[in-house]
Design an enzyme around this catalytic site. Structure first.
Site, PDB file in Angstrom:
ATOM      1  N   GLU A  44       0.850  -1.183   0.000  1.00  0.00           N
ATOM      2  CA  GLU A  44       0.000   0.000   0.000  1.00  0.00           C
ATOM      3  C   GLU A  44       0.888   1.235   0.000  1.00  0.00           C
ATOM      4  O   GLU A  44       1.771   1.369   0.844  1.00  0.00           O
ATOM      5  CB  GLU A  44      -0.900   0.027   1.235  1.00  0.00           C
ATOM      6  CG  GLU A  44      -1.821   1.245   1.257  1.00  0.00           C
ATOM      7  CD  GLU A  44      -2.585   1.412   2.551  1.00  0.00           C
ATOM      8  OE1 GLU A  44      -3.599   2.131   2.550  1.00  0.00           O
ATOM      9  OE2 GLU A  44      -2.160   0.844   3.581  1.00  0.00           O
ATOM     10  N   ASP A  96      10.022   7.428   1.129  1.00  0.00           N
ATOM     11  CA  ASP A  96       9.509   7.799  -0.184  1.00  0.00           C
ATOM     12  C   ASP A  96       9.080   6.534  -0.922  1.00  0.00           C
ATOM     13  O   ASP A  96       9.913   5.774  -1.418  1.00  0.00           O
ATOM     14  CB  ASP A  96      10.607   8.537  -0.956  1.00  0.00           C
ATOM     15  CG  ASP A  96      10.155   9.041  -2.312  1.00  0.00           C
ATOM     16  OD1 ASP A  96       9.144   8.542  -2.850  1.00  0.00           O
ATOM     17  OD2 ASP A  96      10.831   9.945  -2.862  1.00  0.00           O
ATOM     18  N   ASP A 119      -2.973  12.331  -1.812  1.00  0.00           N
ATOM     19  CA  ASP A 119      -3.068  13.795  -1.829  1.00  0.00           C
ATOM     20  C   ASP A 119      -3.454  14.253  -3.236  1.00  0.00           C
ATOM     21  O   ASP A 119      -2.764  13.943  -4.203  1.00  0.00           O
ATOM     22  CB  ASP A 119      -1.712  14.386  -1.432  1.00  0.00           C
ATOM     23  CG  ASP A 119      -1.781  15.886  -1.158  1.00  0.00           C
ATOM     24  OD1 ASP A 119      -2.601  16.576  -1.790  1.00  0.00           O
ATOM     25  OD2 ASP A 119      -0.998  16.371  -0.320  1.00  0.00           O
ATOM     26  N   LYS A 123      -4.083  22.386  -6.834  1.00  0.00           N
ATOM     27  CA  LYS A 123      -3.736  23.394  -7.837  1.00  0.00           C
ATOM     28  C   LYS A 123      -3.186  22.736  -9.102  1.00  0.00           C
ATOM     29  O   LYS A 123      -2.390  21.807  -9.031  1.00  0.00           O
ATOM     30  CB  LYS A 123      -2.722  24.379  -7.263  1.00  0.00           C
ATOM     31  CG  LYS A 123      -3.265  25.216  -6.099  1.00  0.00           C
ATOM     32  CD  LYS A 123      -2.227  26.186  -5.577  1.00  0.00           C
ATOM     33  CE  LYS A 123      -2.786  27.021  -4.424  1.00  0.00           C
ATOM     34  NZ  LYS A 123      -1.786  27.967  -3.877  1.00  0.00           N
ATOM     35  N   ASP A 155     -11.606  10.371  -3.280  1.00  0.00           N
ATOM     36  CA  ASP A 155     -12.862  11.109  -3.126  1.00  0.00           C
ATOM     37  C   ASP A 155     -12.885  12.349  -4.017  1.00  0.00           C
ATOM     38  O   ASP A 155     -13.765  13.193  -3.882  1.00  0.00           O
ATOM     39  CB  ASP A 155     -13.077  11.504  -1.667  1.00  0.00           C
ATOM     40  CG  ASP A 155     -11.944  12.333  -1.100  1.00  0.00           C
ATOM     41  OD1 ASP A 155     -10.843  12.331  -1.689  1.00  0.00           O
ATOM     42  OD2 ASP A 155     -12.139  12.998  -0.055  1.00  0.00           O
ATOM     43  N   HIS A 193      -9.325   5.180   6.967  1.00  0.00           N
ATOM     44  CA  HIS A 193      -9.981   6.221   7.746  1.00  0.00           C
ATOM     45  C   HIS A 193     -10.563   7.308   6.829  1.00  0.00           C
ATOM     46  O   HIS A 193     -11.597   7.903   7.144  1.00  0.00           O
ATOM     47  CB  HIS A 193      -8.991   6.850   8.743  1.00  0.00           C
ATOM     48  CG  HIS A 193      -8.753   6.003   9.949  1.00  0.00           C
ATOM     49  ND1 HIS A 193      -7.742   5.072  10.012  1.00  0.00           N
ATOM     50  CD2 HIS A 193      -9.411   5.932  11.150  1.00  0.00           C
ATOM     51  CE1 HIS A 193      -7.772   4.469  11.186  1.00  0.00           C
ATOM     52  NE2 HIS A 193      -8.771   4.967  11.899  1.00  0.00           N
TER      53      HIS A 193
END
Length: 213
Positions: A44, A96, A119, A123, A155, A193
């Site tokens: 993961e 990383d 993430d 922008k 999402d 979560h």
């Protein structure tokens, strides 16, 4: 949605079996040295608080799971979470993850790759920082075994659509396959979560699965 503060961890708990740094992983790559056995391995990328690792490892004890997380305190928290529960088929790795895939994970060595709620780098000028990029996808294809799967959830509809378009353009992976939403049986019966928070807020989750032939 930002990250909430982590619960305190027991500093006396031995994490040596459950928490590594990327640079301390065996070289050359040797999962048997980490897990003490041969078993299908799933990785993961971006493990957050480790809910997926915990539930997946407990639910499929015949497989090994490695979760890599760039935030040190989160990676250590995951290690604590696994150690506290005596889970022996999952570990947390700090570092990383893209670099780890590129430099350390061998060809055709993985049963699955999981990327959940990365993430979005909102922008437009930051989109190049997104995890789901061409280089990483090339490493996914390279490291998956035939029949291996890529799981990608988010999402953010824009991210989902652009990632699926890129996967179609630069990989031979078959998909996207439909991943139906299921009802949670208890408060922590979610993939991560982030999925829990998103669904409890009544917001959609975009799910996809791809297979390497």
């Amino acid at each position: 949605m930002g990250r909430r503060a982590l619960p305190k961890i027991d500093q006396t708990l031995d994490l040596s079996r459950h928490f590594y740094k990327v640079e301390t992983l065996p070289a050359p790559w040797d999962p048997v040295a980490i897990f003490g056995r041969e078993a299908p391995l799933e990785i993961e990328l971006g493990s957050g608080k480790g809910l997926f690792l915990q539930n997946a490892a407990m639910g499929t004890p015949e497989r090994n799971f490695l979760g890599v997380e760039v935030a040190y305190k989160y990676a250590k928290f995951i290690g604590h979470r696994l150690a506290k529960r005596g889970i022996t088929n999952a570990i947390a790795v700090h570092g990383d993850g893209l670099k780890m895939f590129r430099e350390q994970v061998p060809d055709a060595s993985l049963a699955a790759v999981h990327v959940y709620f990365p993430d979005p780098w909102w922008k437009a000028r930051h989109h190049k920082r997104r995890v789901m990029n061409e280089s990483f996808l090339e490493d996914v294809v390279r490291t998956l075994q035939p029949g291996g799967k890529l799981h990608f959830w988010t999402d953010v509809k824009d991210y989902f659509d652009s990632a699926l378009e890129l996967i179609a353009q630069v990989t031979p992976l078959v998909g996207p396959l439909a991943v139906p939403e299921r009802e949670a049986e208890h408060d922590l019966d979610f993939r991560t979560h982030f999925e829990r928070r998103t669904r409890l807020h009544g917001e959609p989750v975009y799910r996809s699965e791809f297979v390497k032939q």
